[in-house]
Design a protein around this motif. Structure first.
Motif, mmCIF file in Angstrom:
data_model
loop_
_atom_site.group_PDB
_atom_site.id
_atom_site.type_symbol
_atom_site.label_atom_id
_atom_site.label_comp_id
_atom_site.label_asym_id
_atom_site.label_seq_id
_atom_site.Cartn_x
_atom_site.Cartn_y
_atom_site.Cartn_z
ATOM 1 N N LEU A 75 0.831 -1.200 0.000
ATOM 2 C CA LEU A 75 0.000 0.000 0.000
ATOM 3 C C LEU A 75 0.865 1.249 0.000
ATOM 4 C CD1 LEU A 75 -2.766 -0.907 -0.272
ATOM 5 C CD2 LEU A 75 -3.197 -0.498 2.138
ATOM 6 N N MET A 85 -1.254 2.546 -5.202
ATOM 7 C CA MET A 85 -2.178 3.583 -4.762
ATOM 8 C C MET A 85 -2.954 4.153 -5.936
ATOM 9 S SD MET A 85 -2.257 3.518 -1.727
ATOM 10 C CE MET A 85 -3.549 4.755 -1.785
ATOM 11 N N LEU A 99 -5.448 1.670 -7.058
ATOM 12 C CA LEU A 99 -6.551 1.669 -6.104
ATOM 13 C C LEU A 99 -7.486 2.856 -6.327
ATOM 14 C CD1 LEU A 99 -7.773 0.265 -3.663
ATOM 15 C CD2 LEU A 99 -6.348 1.682 -2.196
ATOM 16 N N ASP A 120 -17.239 3.628 -6.715
ATOM 17 C CA ASP A 120 -18.084 4.714 -6.264
ATOM 18 C C ASP A 120 -19.215 5.001 -7.235
ATOM 19 O OD1 ASP A 120 -16.873 5.633 -3.855
ATOM 20 O OD2 ASP A 120 -17.428 7.650 -4.532
ATOM 21 N N MET A 142 -16.190 -1.288 -1.219
ATOM 22 C CA MET A 142 -14.883 -1.843 -1.537
ATOM 23 C C MET A 142 -14.179 -2.228 -0.251
ATOM 24 S SD MET A 142 -11.930 0.203 -3.593
ATOM 25 C CE MET A 142 -11.373 1.303 -2.292
ATOM 26 N N ILE A 143 -13.626 -3.388 -0.204
ATOM 27 C CA ILE A 143 -12.850 -3.758 0.964
ATOM 28 C C ILE A 143 -11.427 -4.042 0.495
ATOM 29 C CG2 ILE A 143 -13.879 -6.062 0.828
ATOM 30 C CD1 ILE A 143 -13.568 -6.196 3.870
ATOM 31 N N VAL A 144 -10.499 -3.315 1.078
ATOM 32 C CA VAL A 144 -9.119 -3.317 0.599
ATOM 33 C C VAL A 144 -8.220 -4.084 1.562
ATOM 34 C CG1 VAL A 144 -7.161 -1.884 -0.037
ATOM 35 C CG2 VAL A 144 -9.481 -1.022 -0.302
ATOM 36 N N LEU A 173 13.832 4.530 -6.291
ATOM 37 C CA LEU A 173 13.968 5.175 -4.989
ATOM 38 C C LEU A 173 15.255 4.714 -4.289
ATOM 39 C CD1 LEU A 173 11.608 6.935 -5.020
ATOM 40 C CD2 LEU A 173 10.250 5.108 -3.993
ATOM 41 N N ILE A 183 7.116 8.339 -10.826
ATOM 42 C CA ILE A 183 6.922 8.506 -9.390
ATOM 43 C C ILE A 183 6.205 9.826 -9.179
ATOM 44 C CG2 ILE A 183 8.136 8.852 -7.205
ATOM 45 C CD1 ILE A 183 10.330 6.992 -8.381
ATOM 46 N N VAL A 192 5.310 11.920 -6.895
ATOM 47 C CA VAL A 192 5.880 13.056 -6.168
ATOM 48 C C VAL A 192 6.960 13.745 -6.995
ATOM 49 C CG1 VAL A 192 7.331 13.716 -4.211
ATOM 50 C CG2 VAL A 192 5.319 12.304 -3.834
ATOM 51 N N LEU A 193 7.730 12.955 -7.702
ATOM 52 C CA LEU A 193 8.760 13.535 -8.546
ATOM 53 C C LEU A 193 8.125 14.391 -9.639
ATOM 54 C CD1 LEU A 193 11.038 12.435 -7.059
ATOM 55 C CD2 LEU A 193 11.397 10.680 -8.789
ATOM 56 N N MET A 249 5.271 15.862 -9.371
ATOM 57 C CA MET A 249 4.680 17.032 -8.723
ATOM 58 C C MET A 249 5.706 18.107 -8.462
ATOM 59 S SD MET A 249 1.844 15.737 -6.050
ATOM 60 C CE MET A 249 1.746 13.965 -5.999
#
Lengths: 334, 334
Positions: free
Chosen positions: A69, A75, A78, A86, A92-94, A256, A282, A284-285, A287
DNA sequence: TTGAAAGCGTTACCAT
DNA sequence: ATGGTAACGCTTTCAA
C-alpha cells in the motif's frame, strides 16, 4: 437501531411496502410512498447491509487485494478502482498482503467470509514453483466469484486481467539510453520470481542485442523491486568503483533505492554521473517538477480497467476471457 | 455456497454443535470436534459474515473516513490503522471523501448501512460556520457508534481524538529559519477554514513576534493545502519579483506545489534561493535521501493511536474522553 | 455434551 | 396497491 418493521408500524403499513419504497420495486401508491419516506427521514432509518445481503444472497462488496500500500503504483491503481466502485455504488474492501503469501491466504479467506462479489487481485509473489502456483489458483477458484488479475500474472490462470507491456518497457528504456549515446548499459532488475521482472529484463537484453551491444553479467544487479535492497546493491556497486555509464531501473522502488544511494554517495557533486531510465514514474517527482526519465503507464486506468472487467464478468459469467495490456508511455526529458 | 446446516448434516450433528466448534464456545466432545473440523476443512466451509453479523447484532468492521488518499500523510495514518485492525482481527472499510462534504455525507451513510462498530474520521472540511458544524456533529452522532477524530478537529465535538501540535509545528519551523539566519520570513498557509492551518499560522506569527520580527501581509500566501493552488501562488510570487528570503510551508502538499514552481522557474540555477522549512515530511523525499528541512510527526503512530482509542472506547463506552496530541519532531539538515 | 427452536433484519413470492 | 410469510445463514438460550 430502528428496523424496517418499526418503520412499517409507524407508517401503518407492512414491511413489504416499506421494502418496496426502499428499493423502489413494485407498485406503491404515491401517498403511501411519501408518507413512508417522511418517516424514514424523520427516524433516520438506514437498512442493514447484513440483513440485505443475507436476504438477497449476495453482497455488493468487491474485494481488492494488493501486495503493497506504500507504493504509489498500487495507490494509483486503487484510486482508479475506487472511482468506478463509487460510480457504481459498490462497496470496496481493501487488503494489503505485504508481499506475504501467508497473509495473502488469510486475506483471501476473509474475502470469502465477507462473500465479496468479486476480487481484484495482485499476487503477493510470483508463485514460480508448480505447487505454489497450483495452490494459489485453487484458493482463488474456491472463492467462486469473478477474479481479475492486475499487474502481476499467475501461470495457467483462467482469469481476466490488466497487465503492462513489460517487455516493451524494458526495451524502450534501454533503447532510449542507447539512442542518447550510452553504450555501457546495465540494469537493476526486479524480483525475478515475478514474470514481469523477467520480461523487463528480456526487453533490456533484447534492445542491447538489437543494437549490437554486449549484456555484461557484471552490469546486471538484482534490486528485487525493493527500496532497501536496491539501496544496498547500489551502494556496493558504487563502492566497488566499477559500474556502467547508464542503468535501467526496473520499477519505482528500484528507482527510490538507487537515488538514495546516489544522493548519499555525493558522487553527483563530484561530477560522476550514471545516466538512468526508470520503469514507472513517481508521482511526487512529477509534482515537484523533477525531470525523471522513465517509461510508464496510466496507472489509474489500470485500476479502472480492472474493475470494469470485473463488473463485466459479474454480469456475464461466460463471456470471453479478456486481457488488457496497457501500453508503455515514454517520458523522456533529454 | 455451503452452509452451517449442511456441515451439520454431513457431520451428523446439529447446527448448534457446529457453531460451537466454529466459535469454540461451550462444550463439545473432542471426537465430535475433530470430525466436524475435518468436514469443514474438506468442504472448505467459511461462515458468512453477513449471517454472523445479523445474528450477533454486530459487525466486526470498523470504518475509516479520510479526505484524501493520494496524500502520503493519510496513507501512513491508514497503514497504522491497518496494522492494528489486522492484529485484532477486525475488518476495515476505507472511504475517501476527496475533501468534499457531500461525498462525506454519502460515505457516512454507507458506514451506517454497513453497521460499522466504530469510525475513524478525518473531516473533509473545517465546518467553520455554525450550521455546518452542527450538521456534521449530528451525522456523526446519528451513527451511534464510537468515533475517533484524526488530525482535523471538529468544534464542540465530544469524541476522542488524535491530533498534532500544530501551533508548535508552525513555531518551530519558523524558529529554525530565524535561528539559522533568516529574517524576512513568509508563510504559505493552508486552508484557513481548518483549525490546524490557523494554528500553524499562529505558531509562525508567534515565533516572529518572539524574535521581534515583523509579520508582513505581503509575505503571507494562501496555498490552501493544495498542490496546484500552491504552485500557482508560488509562480505568481516568483514572477512578481518580490518575495521573502525564507518561507514556512504549511503541509506536504504545500511543499510539493512550491517545489514544482521553483523547479520550473529555474531560479535555483540562477543562484536565487528561498530557504524553506516544511511542516510534515514527504516519504519519497526521505527515501531518495533528499535533505528536506521540516518539522514532522510519527504519522503511522497517529493511525495506531486512533484505532487504539477506538477499540478502547468500544470496550468501555463511558471511559473518560481521551485526546492524544502527538509531538512535533524536528528534521533539520542545516 | 448435544439439540431444538427462536430470533436477527431484510427480500420476494404469493395472495388478495 | 398492499400484506403475510417463508427464507436467508447464523448464534444463543433453554432443555434434555
Amino acid at each position: 437501531m430502528i428496523t424496517i418493521g418499526q418503520i412499517a408500524d409507524l407508517a401503518g403499513v407492512s414491511k413489504s411496502t416499506v421494502s418496496r419504497v426502499l428499493n423502489n420495486s413494485g407498485y406503491v401508491h404515491e401517498d403511501t410512498r411519501s408518507r413512508i419516506e417522511a418517516i424514514i427521514e424523520q427516524y433516520h432509518y438506514t437498512p442493514s447491509a447484513s440483513a440485505q445481503n443475507l436476504s438477497r444472497r449476495a453482497t455488493n462488496t468487491i474485494g481488492v487485494v494488493l501486495p503493497e500500500l506504500d507504493n504509489s503504483f498500487y495507490m494509483e491503481v486503487l484510486a482508479g478502482v475506487a472511482e468506478v466502485v463509487d460510480e457504481r455504488n459498490f462497496a470496496m474492501i481493501v487488503c494489503n498482503t505485504s508481499n506475504d503469501a501467508k497473509k495473502e491466504r488469510a486475506t483471501l479467506s476473509m474475502m470469502e467470509q465477507q462473500r465479496v462479489r468479486g476480487v481484484i487481485f495482485a499476487p503477493a509473489s510470483g508463485y514460480s514453483d508448480a505447487a505454489a502456483d497450483k495452490s494459489i489458483r485453487l484458493q482463488l477458484k474456491n472463492l467462486k466469484v469473478p477474479v481479475v488479475l492486475v499487474d502481476r500474472e499467475i501461470k495457467n490462470a483462467p482469469w481476466d486481467g490488466v497487465f503492462y507491456e513489460n517487455f516493451q518497457s524494458g526495451y524502450l528504456a534501454t533503447e532510449h539510453l542507447i539512442q542518447t549515446g550510452s553504450r555501457e548499459i546495465g540494469i537493476i532488475t526486479g524480483d525475478m520470481d515475478l514474470k514481469h521482472a523477467r520480461e523487463r529484463y528480456r526487453g533490456y537484453a533484447q534492445a542491447m542485442e538489437d543494437y549490437n551491444l554486449p549484456v555484461k553479467d557484471a552490469y546486471t544487479y538484482n534490486g528485487n523491486y525493493n527500496v532497501e535492497v536496491t539501496y544496498q546493491v547500489t551502494k556496493q556497486m558504487l563502492q566497488s568503483g566499477v559500474y556502467p555509464e547508464a542503468l535501467v531501473l526496473s520499477n519505482n522502488q528500484t528507482t527510490l533505492g538507487f537515488m538514495k544511494a546516489m544522493n548519499e554517495s555525493g558522487l553527483n557533486q563530484e561530477g560522476v554521473q550514471i545516466r538512468v531510465v526508470g520503469i514507472d514514474h513517481i508521482p511526487v517527482l512529477d509534482m515537484i517538477g523533477y525531470q525523471y526519465n522513465c517509461v510508464t503507464r496510466d496507472m489509474k486506468s489500470m485500476g479502472r480497467g480492472a474493475i470494469e472487467l470485473l463488473l463485466a464478468r459479474m454480469e456475464d459469467e461466460k463471456k470471453a476471457r479478456e486481457i488488457r495490456i496497457v501500453p508503455c508511455i515514454k517520458k523522456f526529458y533529454d
